[in-house]
Design a protein around this motif. Structure first.
Motif, PDB file in Angstrom:
ATOM      1  N   PRO B  14       0.843  -1.206   0.000  1.00  0.00           N
ATOM      2  CA  PRO B  14       0.000   0.000   0.000  1.00  0.00           C
ATOM      3  C   PRO B  14       0.874   1.251   0.000  1.00  0.00           C
ATOM      4  N   GLU B  15       0.325   2.330  -0.485  1.00  0.00           N
ATOM      5  CA  GLU B  15       1.035   3.607  -0.483  1.00  0.00           C
ATOM      6  C   GLU B  15       1.504   3.948   0.931  1.00  0.00           C
ATOM      7  N   GLY B  16       2.731   4.434   1.026  1.00  0.00           N
ATOM      8  CA  GLY B  16       3.303   4.806   2.316  1.00  0.00           C
ATOM      9  C   GLY B  16       4.119   3.713   2.971  1.00  0.00           C
ATOM     10  N   ALA B  17       4.063   2.499   2.464  1.00  0.00           N
ATOM     11  CA  ALA B  17       4.803   1.384   3.056  1.00  0.00           C
ATOM     12  C   ALA B  17       6.297   1.522   2.776  1.00  0.00           C
ATOM     13  N   ILE B  18       7.081   0.836   3.605  1.00  0.00           N
ATOM     14  CA  ILE B  18       8.515   0.706   3.347  1.00  0.00           C
ATOM     15  C   ILE B  18       8.716  -0.560   2.509  1.00  0.00           C
ATOM     16  N   VAL B  19       9.424  -0.395   1.420  1.00  0.00           N
ATOM     17  CA  VAL B  19       9.648  -1.510   0.499  1.00  0.00           C
ATOM     18  C   VAL B  19      11.092  -1.973   0.612  1.00  0.00           C
ATOM     19  N   SER B  20      11.272  -3.277   0.616  1.00  0.00           N
ATOM     20  CA  SER B  20      12.617  -3.864   0.635  1.00  0.00           C
ATOM     21  C   SER B  20      12.784  -4.760  -0.585  1.00  0.00           C
ATOM     22  N   LEU B  21      13.767  -4.440  -1.396  1.00  0.00           N
ATOM     23  CA  LEU B  21      14.073  -5.225  -2.592  1.00  0.00           C
ATOM     24  C   LEU B  21      15.488  -5.781  -2.440  1.00  0.00           C
ATOM     25  N   ASN B  22      15.678  -7.016  -2.867  1.00  0.00           N
ATOM     26  CA  ASN B  22      16.950  -7.678  -2.573  1.00  0.00           C
ATOM     27  C   ASN B  22      17.503  -8.447  -3.760  1.00  0.00           C
ATOM     28  N   CYS B  23      18.802  -8.605  -3.742  1.00  0.00           N
ATOM     29  CA  CYS B  23      19.488  -9.465  -4.706  1.00  0.00           C
ATOM     30  C   CYS B  23      20.596 -10.219  -3.986  1.00  0.00           C
TER      31      CYS B  23
END
Lengths: 108, 112
Positions: B14-23
């Motif tokens: 949802p808008e406002g969330a903290i997003v974590s993307l990983n490799c």
């Protein structure tokens, strides 16, 4: 705007044909990198030119070739096209890399 | 096994969330790490660039590199619908960014 210009945006051609993709790097950049992006392989490095000379090669097929001209623009030539060559072809320049918006090639 | 692994998603938040993307990666020679954002029908746009291990912050974006674990992350704070795109990690062992190796990308969807 990355400053890297690619033409054409779209190309539709038949198997066995030959096409030429064109790229102008960012102003002042001597290097040009070509990448291929397909759905199953992701972004794959093809070839790099620096000031008119080939500098590095990646997974580029023998049917593909490139060159960089004195005005620093580059062309990627794809010949004897196969269905599997359908992909997005990107050009990039600068350090770190800045990409153009690509040429979408469809081989029918 | 690919040199660089990235979960394809989609990741929906949802808008406002903290997003974590990983490799994760397997080549210990990688020293330069980048994150690109790619919108549909556009070229990859450079977001973050880091050298070796450590953190780097730029506005809402934070990049982390843990070379001991061969793991890199991109955090997006206060995510916006305009952040909806595919995020690609990329890395290189050589100076001059020759032969960048890309992950296959994670598709992020931020809903209003």
């Amino acid at each position: 705007d990355s400053g890297v210009t690619q033409t054409p945006k779209h190309l539709i051609t038949a198997t066995g044909q030959r096409v030429t993709l064109r790229c102008s790097p960012r102003s002042g950049d001597l290097s040009v990198y070509w990448y291929q992006q397909s759905l199953d392989q992701g972004l794959q490095f093809l070839i790099q030119y620096y000031n008119g000379e080939e500098r590095a090669k990646g997974n580029i097929l023998e049917r593909f070739s490139a060159q960089q001209f004195p005005d620093l623009h580059s062309e990627l030539n794809l010949s004897s096209l196969e269905l599997g060559d359908s992909a997005l072809y990107f050009c990039a320049s600068s350090t770190p890399l800045h990409f153009g918006n690509g040429t979408r090639l469809t081989v029918t | 096994q690919k040199e660089v692994e990235q979960d394809p998603g989609p990741l929906s938040v949802p808008e406002g969330a903290i997003v974590s993307l990983n490799c994760t990666y397997s080549n210990s020679a990688f020293q330069y790490f980048m994150w690109y954002r790619q919108y549909s029908r556009k070229g990859p746009e450079l977001l973050m660039y880091t050298y070796s291990s450590g953190n780097k912050e730029d506005g809402r974006f934070t990049a982390q590199v843990d070379k001991s674990s061969k793991y890199i992350s991109l955090f997006i704070r206060d995510s916006q619908p305009s952040d909806s795109a595919t995020y690609l990690c990329a890395m290189s062992a050589a100076t001059g960014f020759q032969k960048l190796v890309f992950g296959t990308g994670t598709r992020l969807l931020v809903s209003p």
